[in-house]
Scaffold this motif. Structure first.
Motif, PDB file in Angstrom:
ATOM      1  N   PHE A  85       0.774  -1.240   0.154  1.00  0.00           N
ATOM      2  CA  PHE A  85       0.110   0.097  -0.093  1.00  0.00           C
ATOM      3  C   PHE A  85       0.767   1.127   0.016  1.00  0.00           C
ATOM      4  CE2 PHE A  85      -3.468   2.770   1.700  1.00  0.00           C
ATOM      5  CZ  PHE A  85      -4.389   2.127   0.816  1.00  0.00           C
ATOM      6  N   LEU A  86       1.871   1.204   0.856  1.00  0.00           N
ATOM      7  CA  LEU A  86       2.688   2.452   1.043  1.00  0.00           C
ATOM      8  C   LEU A  86       3.487   2.649  -0.111  1.00  0.00           C
ATOM      9  CD1 LEU A  86       3.511   4.881   2.647  1.00  0.00           C
ATOM     10  CD2 LEU A  86       4.981   3.431   4.102  1.00  0.00           C
ATOM     11  N   ALA A  87       4.133   1.600  -0.767  1.00  0.00           N
ATOM     12  CA  ALA A  87       5.068   1.499  -1.976  1.00  0.00           C
ATOM     13  C   ALA A  87       4.359   2.282  -3.106  1.00  0.00           C
ATOM     14  CB  ALA A  87       5.403   0.202  -2.286  1.00  0.00           C
ATOM     15  N   GLN A  88       2.967   2.102  -3.193  1.00  0.00           N
ATOM     16  CA  GLN A  88       2.307   2.853  -4.216  1.00  0.00           C
ATOM     17  C   GLN A  88       2.135   4.307  -3.819  1.00  0.00           C
ATOM     18  OE1 GLN A  88      -1.079   0.054  -5.850  1.00  0.00           O
ATOM     19  NE2 GLN A  88      -0.046  -1.157  -4.230  1.00  0.00           N
ATOM     20  N   SER A  89       1.830   4.402  -2.606  1.00  0.00           N
ATOM     21  CA  SER A  89       1.417   5.768  -2.070  1.00  0.00           C
ATOM     22  C   SER A  89       2.486   6.650  -2.324  1.00  0.00           C
ATOM     23  CB  SER A  89       0.862   5.819  -0.857  1.00  0.00           C
ATOM     24  OG  SER A  89      -0.130   5.006  -0.714  1.00  0.00           O
ATOM     25  N   VAL A  90       3.993   5.997  -2.213  1.00  0.00           N
ATOM     26  CA  VAL A  90       5.082   7.036  -2.260  1.00  0.00           C
ATOM     27  C   VAL A  90       5.116   7.466  -3.461  1.00  0.00           C
ATOM     28  CG1 VAL A  90       7.621   6.745  -2.082  1.00  0.00           C
ATOM     29  CG2 VAL A  90       6.059   5.897  -0.284  1.00  0.00           C
ATOM     30  N   TYR A  91       4.906   6.487  -4.584  1.00  0.00           N
ATOM     31  CA  TYR A  91       5.250   6.717  -6.002  1.00  0.00           C
ATOM     32  C   TYR A  91       4.119   7.950  -6.362  1.00  0.00           C
ATOM     33  CZ  TYR A  91       6.825   6.449 -10.634  1.00  0.00           C
ATOM     34  OH  TYR A  91       7.261   6.670 -12.044  1.00  0.00           O
ATOM     35  N   VAL A  92       2.854   7.832  -6.070  1.00  0.00           N
ATOM     36  CA  VAL A  92       1.665   9.096  -6.098  1.00  0.00           C
ATOM     37  C   VAL A  92       2.150  10.387  -5.404  1.00  0.00           C
ATOM     38  CG1 VAL A  92      -0.582   9.609  -5.704  1.00  0.00           C
ATOM     39  CG2 VAL A  92      -0.075   7.371  -6.265  1.00  0.00           C
ATOM     40  N   MET A  93       3.036  10.239  -4.127  1.00  0.00           N
ATOM     41  CA  MET A  93       3.554  11.444  -3.755  1.00  0.00           C
ATOM     42  C   MET A  93       4.504  11.867  -4.400  1.00  0.00           C
ATOM     43  SD  MET A  93       4.010  10.460   0.474  1.00  0.00           S
ATOM     44  CE  MET A  93       2.607   9.386   0.871  1.00  0.00           C
ATOM     45  N   MET A  94       5.380  11.114  -5.125  1.00  0.00           N
ATOM     46  CA  MET A  94       6.590  11.604  -5.998  1.00  0.00           C
ATOM     47  C   MET A  94       5.825  12.241  -7.343  1.00  0.00           C
ATOM     48  SD  MET A  94       8.958   8.266  -5.636  1.00  0.00           S
ATOM     49  CE  MET A  94       9.883   8.648  -7.263  1.00  0.00           C
ATOM     50  N   ALA A  95       4.858  11.720  -7.816  1.00  0.00           N
ATOM     51  CA  ALA A  95       4.319  12.429  -8.925  1.00  0.00           C
ATOM     52  C   ALA A  95       3.694  13.667  -8.748  1.00  0.00           C
ATOM     53  CB  ALA A  95       3.022  11.472  -9.594  1.00  0.00           C
ATOM     54  N   VAL A  96       3.196  13.873  -7.623  1.00  0.00           N
ATOM     55  CA  VAL A  96       2.495  15.247  -7.250  1.00  0.00           C
ATOM     56  C   VAL A  96       3.802  16.182  -7.256  1.00  0.00           C
ATOM     57  CG1 VAL A  96       1.506  16.510  -5.292  1.00  0.00           C
ATOM     58  CG2 VAL A  96       0.589  14.278  -5.915  1.00  0.00           C
ATOM     59  N   ALA A  97       4.788  15.702  -6.502  1.00  0.00           N
ATOM     60  CA  ALA A  97       6.160  16.494  -6.205  1.00  0.00           C
ATOM     61  C   ALA A  97       6.556  16.793  -7.594  1.00  0.00           C
ATOM     62  CB  ALA A  97       7.238  15.863  -5.505  1.00  0.00           C
TER      63      ALA A  97
END
Length: 248
Positions: free
Chosen positions: A65-77
């Motif tokens: 769950f967190l592995a995918q969320s981190v990538y989404v955060m990176m995309a926003v950044a």
């Protein structure tokens, strides 16, 4: 709101505000994670089909769950990097990419451990597994690209573009079990739907998920702070942080 947004782009301001939240992230995150894991591994009831082998979910599901969320955060950044040119957004992407890679590896490894007794094999080119493996390669690509380009501005733009191209893989991971006929079971835990598991199972799982997010927040702040100190090492405010007391 916009004032806070622009303040967040200031390395000095972020460094100071992170110091306030990091102890809370660490203490509460550790407490929730340890409580959830001990509860799940030692006190949660056995699954009526999988027995005790299902307990790997208390590690596998939160890391996936967190592995995918981190990538989404990176995309926003990455969007912030390309549109508003904020250096701190690029720092965030490059700081958390290794963390995301480790989380993805843990999700794949624990999934393989779970898959052996459940499916009778460590690995199969299942849609969910394959798309998670692609996520791991995307993290490796971001890390490698960031290290390969020495110019900070060029590196920031290139990394941001790669992250945004790769974000298309996230919905594929999420909906792979619905779009294709796969061995992987549907998502065990969804925040938008009522849990299908009894409360004795999903509550410790929720604690681990929340705890890992807080621990990620602590680690992300720590890594971003470290990168800020390196990039801003020639500025007066950083020199004042590392200057010994009593030295003029």
């Amino acid at each position: 709101m916009w004032q806070f947004f622009h303040k967040l782009g200031s390395p000095r301001w972020f460094y100071g505000i992170a110091n306030r939240f990091m102890p809370w992230f660490l203490v509460i995150g550790l407490a929730l994670t340890l409580t959830g894991i001990v509860w799940g591994l030692a006190f949660a009831p056995k699954d009526y089909l999988q027995g005790n082998s299902y307990r790997i979910i208390f590690i596998h599901v939160p890391t996936a769950f967190l592995a995918q969320s981190v990538y989404v955060m990176m995309a926003v950044a990455a969007v912030v990097t390309l549109v508003w040119r904020m250096k701190l957004a690029d720092v965030f992407v490059k700081s958390v990419a290794p963390v995301g890679a480790v989380l993805t590896f843990l999700a794949l490894f624990t999934g393989a451990v779970w898959g052996k007794p459940t499916w009778g094999t460590w690995w199969i080119w299942d849609a969910r597994l394959t798309s998670m493996l692609i996520l791991l390669f995307l993290y490796f690509g971001v890390i490698a690209l960031a290290a390969a380009i020495s110019d900070e501005k060029s590196s920031a733009r290139a990394v941001a573009v790669l992250v945004l191209v790769g974000v298309v893989n996230i919905p594929i991971i999420q909906y792979s079990v619905e779009w294709w006929n796969t061995l992987h079971q549907p998502s065990t835990f969804k925040l938008t739907e009522k849990p299908t598991m009894p409360v004795e199972m999903w509550l410790p799982l929720l604690l681990v998920v929340l705890g890992l997010y807080l621990l990620f927040g602590w680690l992300a702040c720590y890594r971003v702070q470290t990168e800020i100190l390196w990039r801003e090492r020639r500025t007066q405010w950083v020199k004042s942080l590392i200057q010994p007391r009593g030295v003029a």
